[in-house]
Design a protein around this motif. Structure first.
Motif, mmCIF file in Angstrom:
data_model
loop_
_atom_site.group_PDB
_atom_site.id
_atom_site.type_symbol
_atom_site.label_atom_id
_atom_site.label_comp_id
_atom_site.label_asym_id
_atom_site.label_seq_id
_atom_site.Cartn_x
_atom_site.Cartn_y
_atom_site.Cartn_z
ATOM 1 N N GLU A 41 0.826 -1.209 0.000
ATOM 2 C CA GLU A 41 0.000 0.000 0.000
ATOM 3 C C GLU A 41 0.861 1.260 0.000
ATOM 4 N N GLU A 42 2.011 1.184 0.660
ATOM 5 C CA GLU A 42 2.923 2.331 0.632
ATOM 6 C C GLU A 42 3.447 2.563 -0.779
ATOM 7 N N LEU A 43 3.769 1.475 -1.473
ATOM 8 C CA LEU A 43 4.253 1.602 -2.851
ATOM 9 C C LEU A 43 3.126 2.006 -3.800
ATOM 10 N N LEU A 44 1.893 1.625 -3.455
ATOM 11 C CA LEU A 44 0.731 2.070 -4.234
ATOM 12 C C LEU A 44 0.592 3.589 -4.137
ATOM 13 N N GLU A 45 0.732 4.116 -2.933
ATOM 14 C CA GLU A 45 0.643 5.567 -2.739
ATOM 15 C C GLU A 45 1.761 6.294 -3.473
ATOM 16 N N ALA A 46 2.900 5.613 -3.588
ATOM 17 C CA ALA A 46 4.041 6.221 -4.278
ATOM 18 C C ALA A 46 3.947 6.062 -5.791
ATOM 19 N N GLY A 47 2.905 5.366 -6.248
ATOM 20 C CA GLY A 47 2.697 5.180 -7.682
ATOM 21 C C GLY A 47 3.511 4.065 -8.294
ATOM 22 N N GLU A 48 4.125 3.207 -7.460
ATOM 23 C CA GLU A 48 4.957 2.128 -7.972
ATOM 24 C C GLU A 48 4.193 0.811 -8.129
ATOM 25 N N TYR A 49 3.089 0.657 -7.411
ATOM 26 C CA TYR A 49 2.252 -0.536 -7.507
ATOM 27 C C TYR A 49 0.863 -0.122 -7.986
#
Length: 441
Positions: free
Chosen positions: A58-66
């Motif tokens: 979810e952290e990487l989702l927020e960062a646009g990576e996932y």
């Protein structure tokens, strides 16, 4: 993990495969039952470590990576754990795929040839995101007598490690199961080591992007059973039951959108487009599906927010609540669009005209083609295979959902009584009878 560590694991799997091929179905079944029980008993531990993977995702989702779809595939909860346990039990209950006599043939008196199902040997798998895929693959490998190398994605590393240890330890409770039949590799660079071990690995099954599958195929001499993207379609024909079509097309996209058998493009015959599309768009709006359409679609749905579809859209696996829609002139145009842009995964036609359905089903090049049914049925469990290691979009040696039979090959056994080839050569050569018969080796 060093190259030496990876090589040692592969070699251990190879040694175990020779033993596992001769383990009885009763012992393989007992090991699977032990695995199902162990996973059920340790579900809280699995969910706890899975929370760590999901939080990082979810952290990487927020960062646009996932993507949201990837994070959704990561999550394990009690319902998902129930389905994992049920899947392992289902695989355990499947008929033994090994030792079956596939063909029996008399060559001559007391000279009989048998073709018998056997394991492939060592199977290497690379998959991403879904921790339950690790359990599916391991369970099917064990039931079919194959050793297996598991390489999951880093995004599910904690979940994969926990499930692997549960499986490994539970199987060891059955004395006949050789240690080393299941191996987990985690380092990204280990993949290249595996690709070079063609003398030790019999089959590779990569599950991921088409680019990754192509990379695997281009960098190994090991046979590859590729599972790439699922660019699936539903075609609503002019003779479709439109009420039924709305429900099927909704299910095919929305029921679980992050999987490879969800549709990415909806094709609609021009004769029913004006009657069908507004109702369908309303239904998709309930699930917040983003629509992208060709010019005719956007004209019909001018009251809806429909983006212009690009050529790239027709070939894209969104894995998300996004759908491309195209109005086509005819059945032929629908078939041509699917064969040009599809991924040979799963396609469906909705029509009350059986002849039209047959033309679509025989004309489309895909592993599974349905009539009046959601593409979401394209699944090893739903096909009665117990589970699947993946869906093969190729044509050799297995196609569609790959279950137990797709993880077997065969060998020939010849039973004679001192027979000589010389007896069947020369002027007085004996003839072969070559008569098939019902018999078991």
């Amino acid at each position: 993990m060093t190259d030496t560590d990876t090589e040692s694991k592969v070699e251990a799997a190879e040694a175990a495969a020779l033993e596992l091929a001769n383990v009885s179905d009763a012992d393989r079944r007992a090991a699977l039952e032990a695995i199902a029980t162990a996973i059920d008993d340790h579900r809280e531990d699995v969910i706890a470590v899975n929370d760590r993977d999901v939080e990082a995702g979810e952290e990487l989702l927020e960062a646009g990576e996932y993507t949201q779809a990837l994070v959704d595939r990561l999550k394990l909860d009690d319902a998902k754990m129930d389905s994992i346990v049920e899947m392992v039990e289902s695989v355990a209950d499947q008929a033994d795929p090994l030792g079956k006599t596939l063909q029996a043939r008399h060559l001559d008196d007391d000279l009989d040839l048998y073709r018998v199902a056997v394991p492939i040997g060592v199977i290497g798998t690379v998959f991403e995101s879904r921790p339950d895929a690790l359990v599916q693959i391991a369970a099917l490998a064990l039931k079919s007598g194959n050793a297996v190398i598991l390489k999951g994605g880093s995004e599910a590393s904690h979940s994969n490690r926990e499930l692997f240890e549960i499986i490994r330890e539970a199987a060891q409770d059955v004395e006949a199961i050789p240690e080393g039949w299941v191996q987990l590799i985690e380092a990204r660079e280990a993949v290249d080591t595996v690709l070079g071990m063609d003398e030790h690995i019999d089959l590779l099954m990569p599950r991921g992007s088409s680019e990754f599958v192509s990379y695997v195929q281009d960098n190994t001499q090991i046979p590859v059973l590729g599972h790439t993207e699922g660019v699936c379609h539903v075609f609503v024909d002019s003779e479709a039951d439109l009420d039924e079509a709305v429900e099927v097309a909704y299910d095919a996209k929305v029921q679980y959108t992050a999987v490879c058998n969800a549709i990415e493009t909806l094709l609609v015959h021009e004769d029913v487009a004006e009657a069908f599309l507004p109702t369908m768009a309303d239904r998709y709006a309930e699930a917040d599906v983003e629509l992208r359409g060709d010019e005719r679609t956007r004209e019909i749905l001018e009251e809806f927010d429909v983006r212009e579809a690009t050529e790239e859209d027709w070939r894209t696996e969104y894995g998300d609540l996004i759908l491309s829609i195209k109005v086509v002139d005819s059945l032929v145009d629908a078939i041509d669009h699917v064969n040009t842009n599809g991924s040979k995964h799963t396609e469906s036609i909705l029509t009350e005209d059986d002849e039209t359905a047959r033309k679509f089903m025989t004309g489309v090049d895909a592993a599974s083609v349905f009539h009046n049914a959601s593409t979401r049925f394209s699944d090893g469990y739903r096909y009665g295979l117990g589970a699947e290691v993946g869906i093969s979009t190729g044509k050799i040696h297995a196609r569609g959902p790959v279950g137990l039979e797709g993880l077997t090959t065969y060998k020939y056994y010849l039973e004679g009584d001192g027979h000589l080839v010389a007896s069947y050569a020369g002027e007085d050569a004996l003839p072969f009878s070559h008569e098939d018969f019902d018999g078991e080796w």
